[in-house]
Design a protein around this motif. Structure first.
Motif, PDB file in Angstrom:
ATOM      1  N   SER A  55       0.837  -1.196   0.000  1.00 49.25           N
ATOM      2  CA  SER A  55       0.000   0.000   0.000  1.00 49.25           C
ATOM      3  C   SER A  55       0.869   1.244   0.000  1.00 49.25           C
ATOM      4  N   THR A  56       0.550   2.199  -0.878  1.00 50.70           N
ATOM      5  CA  THR A  56       1.404   3.371  -1.055  1.00 50.70           C
ATOM      6  C   THR A  56       0.672   4.677  -0.757  1.00 50.70           C
ATOM      7  N   SER A  57       1.453   5.683  -0.417  1.00 48.72           N
ATOM      8  CA  SER A  57       0.975   7.052  -0.228  1.00 48.72           C
ATOM      9  C   SER A  57       1.979   7.984  -0.882  1.00 48.72           C
ATOM     10  N   TYR A  58       1.478   9.101  -1.442  1.00 44.82           N
ATOM     11  CA  TYR A  58       2.352  10.008  -2.165  1.00 44.82           C
ATOM     12  C   TYR A  58       2.072  11.461  -1.790  1.00 44.82           C
ATOM     13  N   ALA A  59       3.107  12.278  -1.923  1.00 47.64           N
ATOM     14  CA  ALA A  59       2.916  13.709  -1.817  1.00 47.64           C
ATOM     15  C   ALA A  59       2.122  14.174  -3.035  1.00 47.64           C
ATOM     16  N   ASN A  60       1.314  15.205  -2.855  1.00 49.60           N
ATOM     17  CA  ASN A  60       0.500  15.696  -3.972  1.00 49.60           C
ATOM     18  C   ASN A  60       1.358  16.116  -5.167  1.00 49.60           C
ATOM     19  N   SER A  61       2.546  16.617  -4.893  1.00 55.15           N
ATOM     20  CA  SER A  61       3.409  17.131  -5.953  1.00 55.15           C
ATOM     21  C   SER A  61       3.923  16.047  -6.893  1.00 55.15           C
ATOM     22  N   VAL A  62       3.880  14.787  -6.465  1.00 53.61           N
ATOM     23  CA  VAL A  62       4.409  13.699  -7.296  1.00 53.61           C
ATOM     24  C   VAL A  62       3.340  12.687  -7.684  1.00 53.61           C
ATOM     25  N   LYS A  63       2.151  12.833  -7.140  1.00 55.13           N
ATOM     26  CA  LYS A  63       1.085  11.873  -7.400  1.00 55.13           C
ATOM     27  C   LYS A  63       0.790  11.813  -8.894  1.00 55.13           C
ATOM     28  N   GLY A  64       0.714  10.594  -9.417  1.00 56.10           N
ATOM     29  CA  GLY A  64       0.457  10.407 -10.848  1.00 56.10           C
ATOM     30  C   GLY A  64       1.711  10.360 -11.692  1.00 56.10           C
ATOM     31  N   ARG A  65       2.839  10.773 -11.122  1.00 52.55           N
ATOM     32  CA  ARG A  65       4.108  10.750 -11.863  1.00 52.55           C
ATOM     33  C   ARG A  65       5.105   9.762 -11.267  1.00 52.55           C
ATOM     34  N   PHE A  66       5.082   9.625  -9.959  1.00 49.27           N
ATOM     35  CA  PHE A  66       6.019   8.727  -9.269  1.00 49.27           C
ATOM     36  C   PHE A  66       5.276   7.483  -8.787  1.00 49.27           C
ATOM     37  N   THR A  67       5.977   6.365  -8.812  1.00 45.76           N
ATOM     38  CA  THR A  67       5.421   5.117  -8.302  1.00 45.76           C
ATOM     39  C   THR A  67       6.452   4.430  -7.412  1.00 45.76           C
ATOM     40  N   MET A  68       6.039   4.152  -6.186  1.00 49.58           N
ATOM     41  CA  MET A  68       6.921   3.438  -5.272  1.00 49.58           C
ATOM     42  C   MET A  68       6.520   1.977  -5.215  1.00 49.58           C
ATOM     43  N   SER A  69       7.532   1.098  -5.159  1.00 51.73           N
ATOM     44  CA  SER A  69       7.282  -0.334  -5.049  1.00 51.73           C
ATOM     45  C   SER A  69       8.357  -0.945  -4.166  1.00 51.73           C
ATOM     46  N   ARG A  70       8.189  -2.212  -3.837  1.00 52.42           N
ATOM     47  CA  ARG A  70       9.191  -2.887  -3.024  1.00 52.42           C
ATOM     48  C   ARG A  70       9.239  -4.359  -3.370  1.00 52.42           C
ATOM     49  N   ASP A  71      10.409  -4.925  -3.146  1.00 58.97           N
ATOM     50  CA  ASP A  71      10.629  -6.362  -3.292  1.00 58.97           C
ATOM     51  C   ASP A  71      11.020  -6.859  -1.911  1.00 58.97           C
ATOM     52  N   ASN A  72      10.059  -7.426  -1.178  1.00 56.27           N
ATOM     53  CA  ASN A  72      10.328  -7.835   0.199  1.00 56.27           C
ATOM     54  C   ASN A  72      11.374  -8.934   0.285  1.00 56.27           C
ATOM     55  N   ALA A  73      11.408  -9.802  -0.704  1.00 56.11           N
ATOM     56  CA  ALA A  73      12.377 -10.898  -0.694  1.00 56.11           C
ATOM     57  C   ALA A  73      13.814 -10.370  -0.799  1.00 56.11           C
ATOM     58  N   LYS A  74      13.962  -9.237  -1.462  1.00 54.84           N
ATOM     59  CA  LYS A  74      15.299  -8.666  -1.647  1.00 54.84           C
ATOM     60  C   LYS A  74      15.539  -7.452  -0.753  1.00 54.84           C
ATOM     61  N   ASN A  75      14.570  -7.145   0.119  1.00 57.37           N
ATOM     62  CA  ASN A  75      14.712  -5.997   1.023  1.00 57.37           C
ATOM     63  C   ASN A  75      15.103  -4.734   0.257  1.00 57.37           C
ATOM     64  N   THR A  76      14.394  -4.492  -0.811  1.00 64.25           N
ATOM     65  CA  THR A  76      14.698  -3.357  -1.672  1.00 64.25           C
ATOM     66  C   THR A  76      13.423  -2.608  -2.022  1.00 64.25           C
ATOM     67  N   ALA A  77      13.530  -1.293  -2.048  1.00 68.56           N
ATOM     68  CA  ALA A  77      12.419  -0.450  -2.474  1.00 68.56           C
ATOM     69  C   ALA A  77      12.844   0.344  -3.702  1.00 68.56           C
TER      70      ALA A  77
END
Length: 125
Positions: A55-77
């Motif tokens: 589940s993600t949350s974004y600042a209004n200034s980047v919403k729609g342009r930035f996407t955050m994701s993560r790979d829990n198996a690799k401990n990487t975002a």
């Protein structure tokens, strides 16, 4: 716990970059990760956060342009940044917040325990 951000660089306006944040050392069963940025002469600001579930949350200034994701198996975002603007120029920092299960959703967006060194993103006009 160590966090290492990478992927910054110089890009033209309208372009894209993908930042990565690798977590090493002690890890936890559940944690939030976040991205923050600090532009020259400005205070650090929140960019995005992701809970262990994705589940993600974004600042209004980047919403729609930035996407955050993560790979829990690799401990990487990751932070995929599209349609970059000159005002996105900043040092980008990743951070981690220890939390427990569904309590992770209740943590304030900017509440983090561990911080990495930043990676510089420069967007030219």
């Amino acid at each position: 716990v160590q966090l290492q951000a990478s992927g910054g660089g110089l890009v033209q306006a309208g372009g894209s970059l993908r930042l990565s944040c690798a977590v090493s050392g002690r890890t936890f069963s559940s944690y939030n990760m976040g991205w923050f940025r600090q532009a020259p002469g400005k205070e650090r600001e929140f960019v995005a956060r992701i809970v262990w579930s994705g589940s993600t949350s974004y600042a209004n200034s980047v919403k729609g342009r930035f996407t955050m994701s993560r790979d829990n198996a690799k401990n990487t975002a990751f932070l995929q940044m599209n349609s970059l603007k000159p005002e996105d120029t900043a040092v980008y920092y990743c951070a981690l917040k220890r939390c427990s299960g569904y309590g992770c959703y209740e943590v304030p967006l900017e509440d983090m325990d561990y911080w990495g060194k930043g990676t510089l993103v420069t967007v030219s006009s």
